[in-house]
Scaffold this motif. Sequence first.
Motif, PDB file in Angstrom:
ATOM      1  N   SER A 247     -72.187  -7.403 -29.492  1.00 45.25           N
ATOM      2  CA  SER A 247     -70.777  -7.763 -29.577  1.00 45.25           C
ATOM      3  C   SER A 247     -70.008  -6.802 -28.684  1.00 45.25           C
ATOM      4  O   SER A 247     -70.250  -5.602 -28.699  1.00 45.25           O
ATOM      5  N   GLN A 248     -69.097  -7.332 -27.881  1.00 48.04           N
ATOM      6  CA  GLN A 248     -68.385  -6.503 -26.901  1.00 48.04           C
ATOM      7  C   GLN A 248     -67.027  -6.067 -27.416  1.00 48.04           C
ATOM      8  O   GLN A 248     -66.268  -6.851 -27.974  1.00 48.04           O
ATOM      9  N   GLY A 249     -66.737  -4.793 -27.201  1.00 50.43           N
ATOM     10  CA  GLY A 249     -65.418  -4.248 -27.517  1.00 50.43           C
ATOM     11  C   GLY A 249     -64.799  -3.685 -26.252  1.00 50.43           C
ATOM     12  O   GLY A 249     -65.469  -2.987 -25.487  1.00 50.43           O
ATOM     13  N   PRO A 301     -71.150  -3.330 -18.895  1.00 49.79           N
ATOM     14  CA  PRO A 301     -70.514  -4.583 -19.291  1.00 49.79           C
ATOM     15  C   PRO A 301     -69.096  -4.671 -18.730  1.00 49.79           C
ATOM     16  O   PRO A 301     -68.432  -3.648 -18.542  1.00 49.79           O
ATOM     17  N   ARG A 302     -68.660  -5.879 -18.455  1.00 48.92           N
ATOM     18  CA  ARG A 302     -67.332  -6.071 -17.870  1.00 48.92           C
ATOM     19  C   ARG A 302     -66.373  -6.665 -18.891  1.00 48.92           C
ATOM     20  O   ARG A 302     -66.722  -7.564 -19.656  1.00 48.92           O
ATOM     21  N   ALA A 303     -65.161  -6.161 -18.877  1.00 53.76           N
ATOM     22  CA  ALA A 303     -64.124  -6.705 -19.749  1.00 53.76           C
ATOM     23  C   ALA A 303     -63.766  -8.109 -19.290  1.00 53.76           C
ATOM     24  O   ALA A 303     -63.574  -8.353 -18.092  1.00 53.76           O
ATOM     25  N   LEU A 304     -63.680  -9.021 -20.236  1.00 55.85           N
ATOM     26  CA  LEU A 304     -63.293 -10.388 -19.921  1.00 55.85           C
ATOM     27  C   LEU A 304     -61.764 -10.498 -19.865  1.00 55.85           C
ATOM     28  O   LEU A 304     -61.050  -9.770 -20.562  1.00 55.85           O
ATOM     29  N   LYS A 305     -61.281 -11.401 -19.047  1.00 56.19           N
ATOM     30  CA  LYS A 305     -59.832 -11.566 -18.878  1.00 56.19           C
ATOM     31  C   LYS A 305     -59.151 -11.826 -20.212  1.00 56.19           C
ATOM     32  O   LYS A 305     -58.095 -11.249 -20.514  1.00 56.19           O
ATOM     33  N   GLU A 306     -59.783 -12.669 -21.046  1.00 53.43           N
ATOM     34  CA  GLU A 306     -59.161 -13.001 -22.328  1.00 53.43           C
ATOM     35  C   GLU A 306     -59.104 -11.795 -23.266  1.00 53.43           C
ATOM     36  O   GLU A 306     -58.187 -11.680 -24.095  1.00 53.43           O
ATOM     37  N   GLU A 307     -60.066 -10.881 -23.135  1.00 60.52           N
ATOM     38  CA  GLU A 307     -60.043  -9.670 -23.958  1.00 60.52           C
ATOM     39  C   GLU A 307     -58.894  -8.755 -23.542  1.00 60.52           C
ATOM     40  O   GLU A 307     -58.162  -8.217 -24.381  1.00 60.52           O
ATOM     41  N   VAL A 308     -58.752  -8.584 -22.238  1.00 58.11           N
ATOM     42  CA  VAL A 308     -57.660  -7.751 -21.718  1.00 58.11           C
ATOM     43  C   VAL A 308     -56.314  -8.342 -22.112  1.00 58.11           C
ATOM     44  O   VAL A 308     -55.411  -7.636 -22.585  1.00 58.11           O
ATOM     45  N   ASP A 309     -56.167  -9.646 -21.922  1.00 59.78           N
ATOM     46  CA  ASP A 309     -54.909 -10.317 -22.270  1.00 59.78           C
ATOM     47  C   ASP A 309     -54.595 -10.167 -23.757  1.00 59.78           C
ATOM     48  O   ASP A 309     -53.438  -9.958 -24.143  1.00 59.78           O
ATOM     49  N   PHE A 310     -55.638 -10.262 -24.589  1.00 61.12           N
ATOM     50  CA  PHE A 310     -55.442 -10.134 -26.035  1.00 61.12           C
ATOM     51  C   PHE A 310     -54.883  -8.754 -26.389  1.00 61.12           C
ATOM     52  O   PHE A 310     -53.928  -8.634 -27.168  1.00 61.12           O
ATOM     53  N   VAL A 331     -59.849   0.340 -17.703  1.00 63.69           N
ATOM     54  CA  VAL A 331     -60.312  -0.604 -18.718  1.00 63.69           C
ATOM     55  C   VAL A 331     -61.826  -0.494 -18.786  1.00 63.69           C
ATOM     56  O   VAL A 331     -62.509  -0.478 -17.766  1.00 63.69           O
ATOM     57  N   PHE A 332     -62.358  -0.357 -20.006  1.00 66.92           N
ATOM     58  CA  PHE A 332     -63.813  -0.264 -20.136  1.00 66.92           C
ATOM     59  C   PHE A 332     -64.293  -1.069 -21.319  1.00 66.92           C
ATOM     60  O   PHE A 332     -63.571  -1.284 -22.297  1.00 66.92           O
ATOM     61  N   ALA A 333     -65.519  -1.527 -21.199  1.00 63.02           N
ATOM     62  CA  ALA A 333     -66.132  -2.360 -22.235  1.00 63.02           C
ATOM     63  C   ALA A 333     -67.385  -1.682 -22.756  1.00 63.02           C
ATOM     64  O   ALA A 333     -68.098  -0.993 -22.021  1.00 63.02           O
ATOM     65  N   GLY A 334     -67.653  -1.860 -24.042  1.00 61.37           N
ATOM     66  CA  GLY A 334     -68.868  -1.354 -24.661  1.00 61.37           C
ATOM     67  C   GLY A 334     -69.497  -2.423 -25.533  1.00 61.37           C
ATOM     68  O   GLY A 334     -68.806  -3.323 -26.015  1.00 61.37           O
TER      69      GLY A 334
END
Length: 532
Positions: A247-249, A301-310, A331-334
């Motif tokens: 699961s990505q955060g 992992p790369r942050a998705l556009k929808e995650e950043v927008d959220f 911006v970073f994803a884990g």
Amino acid sequence: MQYCKQDRSVLESESEWDFIIIGGGATGLGTALDSASRGFKTLLLEQSDFAKGTSSRSTKLVHGGVRYLAQGDISLVYQALKERGRLQVNAAHLVSKEEFIIPCYDWFSVAKYLTGLKMYDWLAGRYSFGRSRFLSRKEVQKKLPGLADESLVGAISYYDGKFDDARLAVNIAQTCIEKGGSVLNYVKVTGLLKNEQGKVTGVKAMDILNNTTYLLRAKAIINATGVFVDDILLMNTPDAEKLVRPSQGVHLVIDSSFLDSDSALMIPKTSDNRVLFAVPWHSKLLVGTTDTPIETHSLEPRALKEEVDFILDTASKYFKKKVDKRDVLSVFAGLRPLAAPEKNDTNTTREISRDHKLMVSKSGLITITGGKWTTYRKMSEETVDTAIQTSNLENKTCVTKDLKIHSSTTLHSSSHLSIYGTDMPLIEKLALKIPAGGDKLHPSYPNIKAEVIWAVRNEMAYTVEDVLARRMRMLFIDAKAAIEMCRTVAELMAQEMHRSQLWVEEQILEFTQTASEYLLEPLEKEQETILI
């Protein structure tokens, strides 16, 4: 001490161990420290850099897990609060108490959160970080000037901890070495060795830095590779069911002026049913996180556009100043290694909690996955205890409850070097010994050239990314500034490590390509040309 130079030679000189731990994140490093501090001959192998994956990409919290109270998992919260208290004592230079404020927009929320957090206080007992209390509207406005206060009736204040995850990982690695263990980054396990009975007896591993393969044997093999546990399990059993569903955060770092406070903001329930935090960290504000199921895993992992927008949309609802993409410094994803549902599992599996899982395969391979930084020590203790029971090892008592982590000190200063704890004066001395050692790497940040040399000599840093991402944290704090620093860092490292100008150029290119993924606004073409 030249940790990195001393340790790599053990691949040549030693071939048999009590423990081989695969994975250099929180759990792997913790297990190596537990094993070494009990007196076992211990080797840890990490395919990349320590904490390169999930363990450098957390929300930077040392916490009991407020949301688990609502789920009724009292035992998990109680255990985590105890571990939080121990970690604050044992790594006092990195773990600090933080006030968290939950804004309330109706009186029912005030009653609900205050009741729950009083329970949180009670469970913490002697490990308490401070008492929760109600804050009036005026008190909230004073403590959080950047908070949107329309319809606000008050807030609940409570205390938890924050820390620097990658710095703690490096210090745990150093502590393990001091206890007689060997920890190596950039050594990738490519296979498992088994005897005629099908029992795991060792690993096949390649030192990526010199392209040499080794056969290494041990009484206990621990798979602590986070989201990569299934890769090792497939080496063990080619048709193994998946143990992990990642699961990505995602987290955004913005200027501290958006909250303008030393206190942290906590929103207990967002539209995706996660908790949103805005935490002061390294003079910036870290905002996150999301919860997005991911089918594949990656070291970057790369942050998705929808995650950043959220996150931008949600944060903007609570800040007086609207946050947009131009405000994001990094911006970073884990990826979180969440346990997958089991289907006809023939392994001996023991659920320690909903938060992590310990498993012993028929071959004797021990796998530990899940969990969080706060409970890493307890998970490691359980893992070594299990290995003792299943791998014919001497029963030795765990000593990590009160074991101080390398550099731990209660003496703090306003210097940015205070994060190095008891190593701080040594870095200050180094800055005076080497040419221009006290010079800044960037006009906007306090980091100095001596820190680069220190990281190479004493913290097992081999690449520009090791230094700027996980030793100094600049990539996570301000990706553009990190890119602007990278040539200076590469040249300092090349001089110290006797590398060529070609190595310098390759490092700059690789780091720039990686760091560009931490930017929401692309580099200007002109700047990109200058850097590369």
